[in-house]
Design an enzyme around this catalytic site. Structure first.
Site, PDB file in Angstrom:
ATOM      1  N   LYS A  14       0.822  -1.216   0.000  1.00  0.00           N
ATOM      2  CA  LYS A  14       0.000   0.000   0.000  1.00  0.00           C
ATOM      3  C   LYS A  14       0.854   1.263   0.000  1.00  0.00           C
ATOM      4  O   LYS A  14       0.578   2.196  -0.746  1.00  0.00           O
ATOM      5  CB  LYS A  14      -0.941   0.008   1.208  1.00  0.00           C
ATOM      6  N   ARG A 128      11.146  -6.108   4.525  1.00  0.00           N
ATOM      7  CA  ARG A 128      10.968  -4.703   4.882  1.00  0.00           C
ATOM      8  C   ARG A 128      11.664  -4.400   6.209  1.00  0.00           C
ATOM      9  O   ARG A 128      12.254  -3.334   6.371  1.00  0.00           O
ATOM     10  CB  ARG A 128       9.473  -4.362   4.954  1.00  0.00           C
ATOM     11  N   ARG A 134      12.153  -1.377  10.703  1.00  0.00           N
ATOM     12  CA  ARG A 134      10.915  -1.306  11.490  1.00  0.00           C
ATOM     13  C   ARG A 134      10.805  -2.526  12.393  1.00  0.00           C
ATOM     14  O   ARG A 134      10.664  -3.650  11.910  1.00  0.00           O
ATOM     15  CB  ARG A 134       9.697  -1.232  10.572  1.00  0.00           C
ATOM     16  N   ARG A 146      -0.507  -9.269  13.345  1.00  0.00           N
ATOM     17  CA  ARG A 146      -0.990  -8.203  12.456  1.00  0.00           C
ATOM     18  C   ARG A 146      -1.833  -8.785  11.327  1.00  0.00           C
ATOM     19  O   ARG A 146      -2.873  -8.226  10.951  1.00  0.00           O
ATOM     20  CB  ARG A 146       0.185  -7.397  11.890  1.00  0.00           C
TER      21      ARG A 146
END
Length: 190
Positions: A14, A128, A134, A146
């Site tokens: 996204k 990622r 992160r 999640r």
């Protein structure tokens, strides 16, 4: 006004795709994740509260998220449209968003959903974490939580917009350029 909800599970792309849609359609990007991260970095009261939920892979409460989003929309009076990235995540948020947008004489044009298999999502999130650092993407238990939260709490929002005839599914597998082209075609043909 072109108002798009970019939808999909964590790791669907996204953020990457919203950057391209912003440029192509001259939209204002409203990412709840970015807004939360800015508040976390600034150690605001809202940021610390949001962090306590996000660190566990849980959603930030609706009231906090909705009020924050309203103030962001109102900062852009002359916008050609918005891309909502990471919002709405529940039917209650979708209803609140529809109500708010109606009060300023606009509405959601469409929800475009990036569809990606769960195993691919886990791989993307691991990568990622390596690239962005992160911490929420590095822990396999947080990643799975999640994904589970998305399936149980967020995925039903698809039905909400589908009932309004506003949901468009887009295959989220392939090169970034291929996925972008599919998104452009979906938006341009509606």
């Amino acid at each position: 006004m072109l108002n798009i909800v970019l939808f999909g599970p964590p790791g669907a792309g996204k953020g990457t795709q919203s950057e391209r849609l912003i440029v192509r359609y001259n939209l204002v990007h409203l990412s709840t994740g970015d807004i939360f991260r800015a508040n976390i970095k600034g150690e605001t009261e809202l940021g610390l509260l949001a962090k306590s939920y996000m660190d566990q892979g849980n959603l930030v409460p609706d009231e906090v998220t909705i009020n924050m989003l309203k103030s962001e929309v109102l900062k852009h009076e002359n916008a050609k449209g918005f891309i909502f990235d990471g919002f709405p995540r529940t039917n209650a948020q979708a209803q609140a968003l529809d109500s708010f947008l109606g009060s300023i004489n606009t509405e959601i044009t469409m929800m475009v959903g990036l569809e990606v298999a769960e195993e691919e999502l886990r791989e993307r999130l691991k990568k990622r974490a390596e690239v962005s650092g992160r911490p929420d993407d590095a822990n396999p238990e947080v990643i799975q939580n999640r994904i589970n939260v998305y399936k149980n709490e967020t995925a039903p929002v698809k039905d909400y917009y589908e009932k309004q005839g506003k949901y468009i599914a887009v295959d989220g597998i392939g090169s970034i350029d291929d996925i972008s082209e599919r998104l452009y075609a979906a938006i341009d043909n509606n």
